[in-house]
Design a protein around this motif. Structure first.
Motif, PDB file in Angstrom:
ATOM      1  N   GLN A 133       0.944  -1.168   0.154  1.00 63.30           N
ATOM      2  CA  GLN A 133      -0.098   0.005   0.157  1.00 63.30           C
ATOM      3  C   GLN A 133       0.824   1.305  -0.134  1.00 63.30           C
ATOM      4  N   LEU A 134       0.622   2.110  -0.934  1.00 67.10           N
ATOM      5  CA  LEU A 134       1.122   3.561  -0.771  1.00 67.10           C
ATOM      6  C   LEU A 134       0.128   4.576  -0.142  1.00 67.10           C
ATOM      7  N   PHE A 135       0.642   5.443   0.825  1.00 63.92           N
ATOM      8  CA  PHE A 135      -0.387   6.475   1.174  1.00 63.92           C
ATOM      9  C   PHE A 135       0.596   7.843   0.865  1.00 63.92           C
ATOM     10  N   LEU A 136      -0.188   8.524   0.324  1.00 64.26           N
ATOM     11  CA  LEU A 136       0.279   9.959  -0.101  1.00 64.26           C
ATOM     12  C   LEU A 136      -0.576  11.070   0.374  1.00 64.26           C
ATOM     13  N   ALA A 137       0.175  12.003   1.174  1.00 67.14           N
ATOM     14  CA  ALA A 137      -0.597  13.270   1.410  1.00 67.14           C
ATOM     15  C   ALA A 137       0.163  14.456   1.158  1.00 67.14           C
ATOM     16  N   GLY A 138      -0.683  15.707   0.694  1.00 71.53           N
ATOM     17  CA  GLY A 138       0.009  16.976   0.691  1.00 71.53           C
ATOM     18  C   GLY A 138      -1.091  17.996   0.349  1.00 71.53           C
ATOM     19  N   ALA A 139      -0.563  19.180   0.186  1.00 72.20           N
ATOM     20  CA  ALA A 139      -1.056  20.456   0.243  1.00 72.20           C
ATOM     21  C   ALA A 139      -1.429  20.795  -1.158  1.00 72.20           C
ATOM     22  N   ASN A 140      -2.761  21.246  -1.682  1.00 73.30           N
ATOM     23  CA  ASN A 140      -2.790  21.808  -2.987  1.00 73.30           C
ATOM     24  C   ASN A 140      -1.883  22.560  -3.523  1.00 73.30           C
ATOM     25  N   ILE A 144      -0.388  18.608  -4.943  1.00 74.83           N
ATOM     26  CA  ILE A 144      -0.692  17.383  -4.655  1.00 74.83           C
ATOM     27  C   ILE A 144      -1.496  16.745  -5.809  1.00 74.83           C
ATOM     28  N   GLN A 145      -2.443  17.554  -6.460  1.00 75.19           N
ATOM     29  CA  GLN A 145      -3.324  17.060  -7.512  1.00 75.19           C
ATOM     30  C   GLN A 145      -2.552  16.447  -8.592  1.00 75.19           C
ATOM     31  N   SER A 146      -1.304  17.266  -8.798  1.00 72.88           N
ATOM     32  CA  SER A 146      -0.352  16.665  -9.964  1.00 72.88           C
ATOM     33  C   SER A 146       0.150  15.415  -9.753  1.00 72.88           C
ATOM     34  N   LEU A 147       0.441  15.321  -8.290  1.00 72.54           N
ATOM     35  CA  LEU A 147       1.198  13.924  -7.921  1.00 72.54           C
ATOM     36  C   LEU A 147       0.181  12.952  -7.734  1.00 72.54           C
ATOM     37  N   VAL A 148      -1.198  13.054  -7.630  1.00 72.56           N
ATOM     38  CA  VAL A 148      -1.789  12.157  -7.659  1.00 72.56           C
ATOM     39  C   VAL A 148      -2.141  11.621  -9.011  1.00 72.56           C
ATOM     40  N   LYS A 149      -2.228  12.299 -10.197  1.00 70.81           N
ATOM     41  CA  LYS A 149      -2.285  12.016 -11.430  1.00 70.81           C
ATOM     42  C   LYS A 149      -1.009  11.211 -11.591  1.00 70.81           C
ATOM     43  N   ASP A 150       0.265  11.683 -11.201  1.00 70.80           N
ATOM     44  CA  ASP A 150       1.561  10.909 -11.651  1.00 70.80           C
ATOM     45  C   ASP A 150       1.433   9.451 -10.910  1.00 70.80           C
ATOM     46  N   ALA A 151       0.977   9.483  -9.939  1.00 67.25           N
ATOM     47  CA  ALA A 151       0.889   8.091  -8.790  1.00 67.25           C
ATOM     48  C   ALA A 151      -0.103   7.349  -9.639  1.00 67.25           C
ATOM     49  N   SER A 152      -1.268   7.870 -10.145  1.00 63.31           N
ATOM     50  CA  SER A 152      -2.280   7.210 -10.855  1.00 63.31           C
ATOM     51  C   SER A 152      -1.663   6.297 -12.018  1.00 63.31           C
ATOM     52  N   LEU A 154       1.306   5.430 -12.446  1.00 66.97           N
ATOM     53  CA  LEU A 154       1.985   4.145 -12.032  1.00 66.97           C
ATOM     54  C   LEU A 154       1.227   3.079 -11.397  1.00 66.97           C
ATOM     55  N   PHE A 155       0.544   3.512 -10.320  1.00 62.61           N
ATOM     56  CA  PHE A 155      -0.155   2.684  -9.508  1.00 62.61           C
ATOM     57  C   PHE A 155      -1.821   2.314  -9.950  1.00 62.61           C
ATOM     58  N   GLY A 156      -2.200   2.971 -10.676  1.00 64.28           N
ATOM     59  CA  GLY A 156      -3.687   2.911 -11.216  1.00 64.28           C
ATOM     60  C   GLY A 156      -4.538   3.859 -10.291  1.00 64.28           C
ATOM     61  N   VAL A 157      -5.655   3.855 -10.405  1.00 65.74           N
ATOM     62  CA  VAL A 157      -6.640   4.667  -9.505  1.00 65.74           C
ATOM     63  C   VAL A 157      -6.322   4.506  -7.928  1.00 65.74           C
ATOM     64  N   GLY A 158      -6.381   5.638  -7.530  1.00 62.08           N
ATOM     65  CA  GLY A 158      -6.456   5.653  -6.022  1.00 62.08           C
ATOM     66  C   GLY A 158      -7.512   6.142  -5.255  1.00 62.08           C
ATOM     67  N   GLY A 159      -7.651   5.645  -3.898  1.00 53.54           N
ATOM     68  CA  GLY A 159      -8.935   6.282  -3.288  1.00 53.54           C
ATOM     69  C   GLY A 159      -8.465   7.242  -2.236  1.00 53.54           C
ATOM     70  N   VAL A 160      -9.330   8.293  -2.583  1.00 52.81           N
ATOM     71  CA  VAL A 160      -8.944   9.624  -1.523  1.00 52.81           C
ATOM     72  C   VAL A 160      -9.747   9.282  -0.281  1.00 52.81           C
ATOM     73  N   GLY A 166      -7.271  22.046   2.725  1.00 49.75           N
ATOM     74  CA  GLY A 166      -6.683  22.377   1.470  1.00 49.75           C
ATOM     75  C   GLY A 166      -5.493  21.215   1.279  1.00 49.75           C
ATOM     76  N   ASN A 167      -5.710  20.108   2.147  1.00 51.22           N
ATOM     77  CA  ASN A 167      -4.618  18.890   1.756  1.00 51.22           C
ATOM     78  C   ASN A 167      -5.775  17.741   1.589  1.00 51.22           C
ATOM     79  N   ARG A 168      -4.917  16.824   1.106  1.00 58.41           N
ATOM     80  CA  ARG A 168      -5.706  15.369   0.953  1.00 58.41           C
ATOM     81  C   ARG A 168      -4.808  14.172   1.219  1.00 58.41           C
ATOM     82  N   VAL A 169      -5.183  12.966   1.790  1.00 62.17           N
ATOM     83  CA  VAL A 169      -4.564  11.876   1.564  1.00 62.17           C
ATOM     84  C   VAL A 169      -5.127  10.823   0.737  1.00 62.17           C
ATOM     85  N   VAL A 170      -4.312  10.128   0.008  1.00 64.99           N
ATOM     86  CA  VAL A 170      -4.768   9.298  -0.952  1.00 64.99           C
ATOM     87  C   VAL A 170      -3.993   7.867  -0.795  1.00 64.99           C
TER      88      VAL A 170
END
Length: 375
Positions: A133-140, A144-152, A154-160, A166-170
């Motif tokens: 499992q990968l957990f990624l968190a960060g601020a807008n 973070i939104q660009s990095l969520v796209k990068d991670a997706s 590589l890993f496929g669709v993630g779950g928020v 102004g932060n999210r963890v995925v």
């Protein structure tokens, strides 16, 4: 953090000095570790959130890394302050290759800079076992939104898992490798370097660098001005303070300095500087991780040069600047000089005058100035 009272140790030189960031708090609350499992935290900072997570899952083992040498020292103290025995902090830039497919969980608190974050995502991919499992968190505002796209990619669709301030963890699960181009980029792929060539008074320099290092892909304007304003003296002892990939220190050594120390709080910068000293066969120079001048506190120098790391935009840490300047004065031989470059609006002169009797402006442009103080 995660329903626990956590004591943490901190000091100047850390991006999040007096706070626990919202992203770190989200990770402490939402990341989970399997019983008897192994986890890797990239970007642990002063260690408060990692300590909270390790205490929540006392049968798991957590390995913590950060690029900042000061953060590493503080995280070690934070673990002790909270009685955490199932976590450790490594003073190195990567857990690979020893940890290839060895971790059940990787946690990333988003760093500054997309390429640096991609480097950590690539490390996470190689460090995780299949199904990990990968957990990624960060601020807008850190991307973070660009990095969520990068991670997706590589890993496929993630779950928020959550949003906050102004932060999210995925969360992602490692499955089959997807077609992803950025993971192969030089300096992003584990074991690779970004290569650049810069023109200096010492001639053209071929250098190795990495994302996360200041101005990693070019010679920045301030450092170029500093180099152009200095007349290097063969045989002198010189310190490159806040060395980055080592452009100043390599130039000084190539132009005849008898001894050169290069220091930086960034472990990535020190790794680059060490590689560049080796590639240019500069045996009279060394690069060290340091909190200010702590790693060279017993040394004395004829010249100290610095493009200081304690200003960004119009925000200036004058307390940290004063510490650097005072430590530099103490490290200089009588008659030695400190030269530093700064944005024109920054008033380092007021601090220099507290310690140096002879202050001068060596060069200036519309954006930068080079100040010198003689002991």
């Amino acid at each position: 953090l995660g329903g626990q009272d956590i004591r943490y140790i901190t000091k100047s030189g850390l991006p999040a000095l007096e706070t626990v960031t919202a992203s770190a708090a989200l990770l402490a609350e939402h990341a989970s570790l399997p019983s008897q499992g192994k986890a890797l935290w990239l970007g642990c900072g002063h260690g408060a959130a990692a300590a909270a997570l390790a205490r929540r899952f006392p049968t798991a083992h957590l390995t913590m890394l950060d690029d900042n040498y000061i953060a590493i020292r503080m995280a070690m103290r934070t673990l002790v302050a909270n009685g955490v025995e199932n976590a450790c902090v490594l003073e190195q830039v990567s857990a690979l290759p020893q940890a290839q497919a060895a971790f059940d969980v990787v946690i990333i608190d988003l760093p500054k800079g997309r390429r640096m974050a991609q480097r950590w995502l690539a490390e996470a991919w190689h460090a995780l076992r299949p199904g990990g499992q990968l957990f990624l968190a960060g601020a807008n505002d850190l991307g973070i939104q660009s990095l969520v796209k990068d991670a997706s990619q590589l890993f496929g669709v993630g779950g928020v898992l959550d949003y906050r301030k102004g932060n999210r963890v995925v969360k992602w699960i490692k499955g089959q490798a997807l077609a992803c181009q950025w993971i192969h980029a030089p300096g992003v792929a584990p074991g690779t370097w970004h290569r650049l060539e810069v023109e200096t008074p010492a001639g053209s320099l071929a250098l190795l660098s990495l994302p996360g290092v200041f101005s990693y892909n070019k010679l920045d304007e301030g450092t170029a001005l500093l180099l152009d304003s200095i007349q290097f003296t063969p045989g002198e002892r010189l310190l490159d303070l806040g060395c980055g990939c080592g452009i100043i220190g390599v130039s000084a050594a190539r132009m005849g300095a008898a001894h050169v120390d290069l220091v930086d709080s960034s472990l990535l910068a020190v790794a680059c500087a060490q590689a560049n000293l080796a590639s240019h066969h500069l045996a009279q120079a060394r690069a060290l991780a340091s909190d200010g001048l702590s790693a060279v506190q017993d040394q004395r120098y004829d010249r100290i040069l610095s493009n200081p790391p304690f200003h960004a935009g119009k925000g200036v840490d004058y307390q940290m600047a004063q510490a650097f300047i005072q430590q530099s004065w103490q490290a200089l031989e009588p008659g030695g000089t400190l030269a530093l470059v700064a944005n024109r609006f920054i008033r380092y002169e007021n601090i220099l005058e507290k310690f140096f009797s002879h202050i001068s402006v060596l060069a200036e442009t519309g954006k930068f100035k080079v100040l010198a103080g003689r002991k």
